[in-house]
Design an enzyme around this catalytic site. Structure first.
Site, PDB file in Angstrom:
ATOM      1  N   ASP A 159       0.860  -1.198   0.000  1.00 48.95           N
ATOM      2  CA  ASP A 159       0.000   0.000   0.000  1.00 48.95           C
ATOM      3  C   ASP A 159       0.888   1.236   0.000  1.00 48.95           C
ATOM      4  OD1 ASP A 159      -0.561   0.987   3.379  1.00 48.95           O
ATOM      5  OD2 ASP A 159       1.032  -0.281   2.594  1.00 48.95           O
ATOM      6  N   ASP A 193       2.872  -6.971   8.834  1.00 47.33           N
ATOM      7  CA  ASP A 193       2.221  -5.888   8.083  1.00 47.33           C
ATOM      8  C   ASP A 193       1.196  -5.156   8.944  1.00 47.33           C
ATOM      9  OD1 ASP A 193      -0.320  -5.020   6.598  1.00 47.33           O
ATOM     10  OD2 ASP A 193       1.209  -4.950   5.054  1.00 47.33           O
ATOM     11  N   ASP A 230      -0.588  -0.442  11.789  1.00 49.03           N
ATOM     12  CA  ASP A 230      -1.131   0.155  13.024  1.00 49.03           C
ATOM     13  C   ASP A 230      -0.103   1.106  13.635  1.00 49.03           C
ATOM     14  OD1 ASP A 230      -2.950  -2.853  14.081  1.00 49.03           O
ATOM     15  OD2 ASP A 230      -3.489  -1.223  12.719  1.00 49.03           O
TER      16      ASP A 230
HETATM   17  N1  LIG Z   1      -0.418  -2.869   4.164  1.00 45.00           N
HETATM   18  C1  LIG Z   1      -1.602  -2.565   4.704  1.00 45.00           C
HETATM   19  N2  LIG Z   1      -2.372  -1.642   4.100  1.00 45.00           N
HETATM   20  C2  LIG Z   1      -3.567  -1.352   4.691  1.00 45.00           C
HETATM   21  C3  LIG Z   1      -4.038  -1.954   5.849  1.00 45.00           C
HETATM   22  C4  LIG Z   1      -5.317  -1.384   6.104  1.00 45.00           C
HETATM   23  C5  LIG Z   1      -6.268  -1.659   7.209  1.00 45.00           C
HETATM   24  N3  LIG Z   1      -5.973  -2.836   7.975  1.00 45.00           N
HETATM   25  C6  LIG Z   1      -6.199  -2.730   9.384  1.00 45.00           C
HETATM   26  C7  LIG Z   1      -7.543  -3.165   9.740  1.00 45.00           C
HETATM   27  C8  LIG Z   1      -7.494  -4.207  10.577  1.00 45.00           C
HETATM   28  C9  LIG Z   1      -6.147  -4.684  10.751  1.00 45.00           C
HETATM   29  O1  LIG Z   1      -5.827  -4.839  12.102  1.00 45.00           O
HETATM   30  C10 LIG Z   1      -5.272  -3.641  10.135  1.00 45.00           C
HETATM   31  O2  LIG Z   1      -4.639  -2.891  11.103  1.00 45.00           O
HETATM   32  C11 LIG Z   1      -5.560  -0.458   5.102  1.00 45.00           C
HETATM   33  N4  LIG Z   1      -4.494  -0.462   4.274  1.00 45.00           N
HETATM   34  C12 LIG Z   1      -4.176   0.421   3.158  1.00 45.00           C
HETATM   35  O3  LIG Z   1      -3.605   1.601   3.748  1.00 45.00           O
HETATM   36  C13 LIG Z   1      -3.966   2.739   2.959  1.00 45.00           C
HETATM   37  C14 LIG Z   1      -4.849   3.603   3.827  1.00 45.00           C
HETATM   38  O4  LIG Z   1      -4.009   4.281   4.753  1.00 45.00           O
HETATM   39  P1  LIG Z   1      -4.581   5.642   5.448  1.00 45.00           P
HETATM   40  O5  LIG Z   1      -4.898   6.602   4.284  1.00 45.00           O
HETATM   41  O6  LIG Z   1      -3.444   6.094   6.329  1.00 45.00           O
HETATM   42  O7  LIG Z   1      -5.840   5.229   6.206  1.00 45.00           O
HETATM   43  C15 LIG Z   1      -4.722   2.203   1.761  1.00 45.00           C
HETATM   44  O8  LIG Z   1      -3.824   1.895   0.727  1.00 45.00           O
HETATM   45  C16 LIG Z   1      -5.319   0.921   2.323  1.00 45.00           C
HETATM   46  O9  LIG Z   1      -5.613  -0.002   1.282  1.00 45.00           O
HETATM   47  C17 LIG Z   1      -3.209  -2.934   6.470  1.00 45.00           C
HETATM   48  O10 LIG Z   1      -3.507  -3.534   7.510  1.00 45.00           O
HETATM   49  N5  LIG Z   1      -2.007  -3.197   5.859  1.00 45.00           N
END
Ligand SMILES: Nc1nc2c(c(CN[C@H]3C=C[C@H](O)[C@@H]3O)cn2[C@@H]2O[C@H](COP(=O)(O)O)[C@@H](O)[C@H]2O)c(=O)[nH]1
Length: 354
Positions: A250, A327, A332
């Site tokens: 991401d 990841d 987080d």
């Molecule tokens: N690599 C990775 N990318 C992730 C996530 C998540 C949500 N997962 C959470 C939910 C439950 C779990 O416990 C995770 O903590 C969203 N994204 C990506 O981030 C970007 C959004 O960022 P911002 O604009 O700052 O909110 C967007 O590209 C979105 O596709 C992840 O976990 N890993």
């Protein structure tokens, strides 16, 4: 040395792609000393916080019960889980959804909008319904309710197209339920990723790089990982080969990887990213990297490879971990330490892939 699951199919193609990208990159690298340092820090922090799949349901907006309804919620959210970065950096300008007195931005604004719609009686996780929703109905689901916020949800037209397409495929091939697709994969995460990228074009996160086709499959893999995490690896979330799933490429985790020193940009790439961040802060348009641009693919591919190298170091230290937990932890961490992350620019690509 714990036996590393032999991977095949989709995740193998992603990991092979990531290594190929890293070996053929000119502007992004994975410094070994940074990887070692990051592995030590991440392992220590994950141990001290007891980081596990249980964290997934602790978030305010994720389902608190692991059931079929949660699986359908995960599918809709991960079908739309892309591109939340604001075109104007002033947080008051960023698309916001409020729920129970809290304001949510970025990925969490998507979850808040879906939960708000459910409370308003919209069958937003029923494929028979969302396959036929109009653009106006979906614009209402994703409306911002903050009078001060000018910015609508980014890429609304693409979200309408992607969601309706996904709903139509689910209805035509799987009785309208993603849970049926999960049941068809015989407990294999890789099989499920294969089915998802085969049947849903918007998940087909594939690119050309240095004369080769590479696949990153970010949304297909996080979709499987979210089901696994929600069910804590049990019941319908049990996947024997879950450790084959890679990091999700991401724009947020690369920031954390740079912060930990496990990812490094060349001076010219860093200058480009900082120029774009400065423009957005001034309220000007970002300097976009088109989807598939070599620099964008280098950032994403090296991020996957950096997490793989960190995972190998942690495994070698005798601690059991997989790329998903690393990841999730890094994502987080980046959200909890947004102030530290501000010093590290993200790349600005509008894409339905992440
Ligand atoms: N690599 C990775 N990318 C992730 C996530 C998540 C949500 N997962 C959470 C939910 C439950 C779990 O416990 C995770 O903590 C969203 N994204 C990506 O981030 C970007 C959004 O960022 P911002 O604009 O700052 O909110 C967007 O590209 C979105 O596709 C992840 O976990 N890993």
């Amino acid at each position: 040395m714990p036996v590393v699951q032999q991977c095949s199919d989709a995740a193998e193609r992603v990991l092979t792609s990531a290594q190929f990208i890293s070996e053929h990159s000119s502007d992004v690298s994975v410094p070994e000393d940074g990887v070692r340092q990051a592995a030590r820090e991440i392992m220590a922090r994950m141990k001290s916080t007891g980081y596990s799949t249980a964290e997934w349901k602790k978030h305010t907006l994720t389902p608190s019960v692991a059931d079929d309804a949660a699986i359908e919620w995960i599918f809709v959210v991960d079908a739309l889980n892309f591109s939340f970065w604001p075109t104007r950096a002033d947080r008051a300008e960023q698309y916001t959804v409020s729920l129970d007195g809290a304001a949510y931005r970025g990925y969490w604004s998507l979850c808040a909008a879906i939960n708000r719609a459910q409370r308003e009686g919209v069958a937003i996780t029923d494929a028979h319904h969302y396959a036929a929703m109009t653009a106006e109905q979906l614009a209402h689901v994703f409306r911002t309710d903050d009078p001060d916020t000018q910015e609508p949800i980014p890429m609304l037209d693409e979200r309408v197209r992607v969601l309706r397409e996904a709903g139509q495929v689910l209805v035509e091939k799987y009785g309208g339920r993603f849970a049926n697709m999960v049941a068809q994969c015989d407990g294999s995460a890789q099989r499920l990723v294969e089915l998802v990228v085969r049947d849903f074009p918007s998940f087909r996160d594939e690119h050309e790089f240095a004369g080769r086709s590479v696949c990153l499959y970010k949304r297909a893999q996080i979709l499987v990982a979210d089901v696994w995490a929600c069910f804590e690896g049990r019941g319908k979330g049990r996947f024997a080969d879950i450790d084959c799933i890679t990091m999700f490429a991401d724009y947020r985790v690369p920031q954390a990887l740079c912060h930990f020193g496990a990812l490094e940009y060349s001076p010219r790439l860093r200058a480009h990213l900082e120029q774009s961040e400065a423009a957005v802060r001034r309220g000007d348009a970002p300097v976009l990297l088109p989807s598939g641009h070599p620099w964008e693919v280098e950032i994403r591919g090296n991020s996957i490879w950096a997490v793989e190298r960190i995972r190998q170091h942690i495994l070698a230290a005798g601690t059991s971990v997989n790329a998903i937990l690393i990841d999730f932890y890094m994502w987080d961490y980046a959200k909890e330490h947004a102030d530290h992350m501000r010093a590290i620019p993200i790349h600005h690509t509008r894409s339905v892939y992440y």
